[in-house]
Scaffold this active site. Structure first.
Site, short mmCIF file in Angstrom:
data_model
loop_
_atom_site.label_atom_id
_atom_site.label_comp_id
_atom_site.label_asym_id
_atom_site.label_seq_id
_atom_site.Cartn_x
_atom_site.Cartn_y
_atom_site.Cartn_z
N SER A 166 -59.31 -55.85 -19.55
CA SER A 166 -60.43 -56.38 -19.93
C SER A 166 -61.05 -57.21 -18.71
CB SER A 166 -60.27 -57.80 -20.91
OG SER A 166 -61.56 -58.26 -21.37
N THR A 167 -61.19 -58.31 -18.43
CA THR A 167 -62.14 -58.75 -17.22
C THR A 167 -61.50 -58.39 -16.02
OG1 THR A 167 -62.76 -60.73 -18.83
CG2 THR A 167 -63.21 -60.85 -16.29
N HIS A 192 -62.27 -53.30 -22.27
CA HIS A 192 -63.03 -53.96 -23.23
C HIS A 192 -64.59 -53.64 -22.55
CE1 HIS A 192 -59.86 -57.14 -24.74
NE2 HIS A 192 -59.62 -55.96 -25.13
N MET A 285 -59.15 -61.78 -20.00
CA MET A 285 -59.06 -62.81 -20.61
C MET A 285 -58.60 -62.56 -22.08
SD MET A 285 -62.51 -65.12 -21.53
CE MET A 285 -63.28 -63.53 -22.58
N ASP A 288 -55.32 -59.98 -26.06
CA ASP A 288 -55.37 -58.78 -26.47
C ASP A 288 -54.35 -57.88 -25.68
OD1 ASP A 288 -55.92 -56.58 -28.16
OD2 ASP A 288 -57.61 -56.12 -26.97
#
Length: 352
Positions: A166-167, A192, A285, A288
């Protein structure tokens, strides 16, 4: 904890500056300390105001946002959230901004979205607050070189590599993939991202890697020398039949509020690939992918989590490590080499 996050908004549109400031000031933990209409103004405001986070428009007058970002990361690294238009050019430019060191991006909302939904506001607030505590990673000037691997071609069809992020994940994925050789098992990835951005990211990776990279489509076969990236706003899952592995790409329900979701991919792989898989959970973050990585380890897969020191945001790897899901916890520069070592250990002589 009582200190408010100081934000500088940089956008050439007076209306967008006003709207972003209005959205950000809804949160008592955030203070908009200033705005700037172009990078030249922004440079002055940074010196005067010392912001914790900058929101930066991609397309700017006098100096484009990418040039400003590159200079900023060299001289005065500050967490930056790009505000990106949903155009082909906007998506491509955003991917480049993430390479240069931007922590995250926020798709520029329409007036209708801002007036009718809290989703855009919540997303922006979350990204800015995450950026404030993120580790800023500046661009690596020397590109990664693909490592060599002693892998039997007949075995590659039976193995699969899974990656979730993600991030901060776009650069982490790029570093890993550009270090992997062309003779590699099929790869399936979740990053993401909203629609449009995943297509641009896949195209960018395809130009940099020693193997093909494409945005996944429903029914795509997972095969050696090919990496599939889950498209934005679709769940991508792994399945196996008599012909081998393939992916399903469907508009099913969000998992952990994400679509695509790392858990959706990892959980499906725990059923279909089991011990024939290597799964990697990278910076991001939230949580997940943590439970899915645990399911994969329980199914016999090799599992890797990125360590805290090299993660832009340690949320997802931290959650996986806490569950006991990660067999290996490694700094980003070591992950590609470990994938190859594990693949070589998985190679078995074919029966006569």
């Amino acid at each position: 904890m009582d200190k408010r996050i100081r934000v500088l908004i940089v956008d050439d549109s007076a209306l967008m500056r006003l709207l972003l400031a209005k959205l950000l000031t809804f949160d008592p933990q955030i203070e908009v300390v200033g705005t700037a209409s172009d990078p030249l103004q922004a440079s002055q405001k940074i010196e005067e105001l010392s912001p914790d986070v900058i929101t930066l428009d991609v397309e700017m007058p006098h100096m484009d946002g990418l040039t400003f970002l590159a200079n900023l990361m060299k001289a005065h690294p500050i967490p930056v959230v790009m505000v990106s238009s949903l155009t082909q050019h906007g998506c491509e430019t955003t991917i480049r901004a993430l390479e240069l060191g931007a922590v995250d991006f926020f798709p520029k909302p329409t007036l209708q979205q801002l007036n009718t939904s809290n989703t855009a506001a919540l997303e922006l607030l979350t990204k800015v607050k995450t950026a404030a505590s993120a580790r800023v990673v500046t661009q690596v000037e020397n590109p990664s070189k693909a490592l060599a691997a002693r892998l039997a071609p007949q075995q590659l069809m039976h193995q699969v590599i899974l990656i979730g992020a993600s991030t901060g994940g776009t650069e982490a994925i790029r570093e890993i993939l550009t270090s992997l050789p062309p003779n590699i098992p099929g790869i399936v990835m979740v990053q993401h991202m909203p629609p449009g951005f995943t297509a641009s990211f896949a195209q960018r990776l395809d130009k940099l890697c020693a193997f093909r990279v494409k945005e996944a489509q429903d029914g795509d076969r997972v095969q050696p020398g090919l990496a599939l990236l889950a498209p934005g706003d679709f769940q991508t899952t792994l399945h196996r039949n008599y012909t081998g592995y393939h992916v399903q790409v469907q508009k099913s329900e969000p998992v952990n509020r994400h679509r695509p979701s790392v858990d959706a991919l990892f959980n499906s792989a725990a059923e279909s690939a089991k011990a024939n898989s290597i799964a990697v959970l990278l910076t991001g973050m939230g949580e997940d992918g943590a439970r899915g990585l645990y399911q994969l380890r329980q199914a016999g897969a090799f599992t890797i989590a990125q360590d805290e020191a090299t993660s832009v945001v340690f949320g997802m790897p931290r959650a996986a490590i806490a569950l006991g899901a990660a067999e290996f916890v490694l700094p980003l520069p070591r992950i590609a080499r470990e994938i190859i070592r594990l693949l070589e250990s998985m190679q078995r002589p074919m029966s006569a």
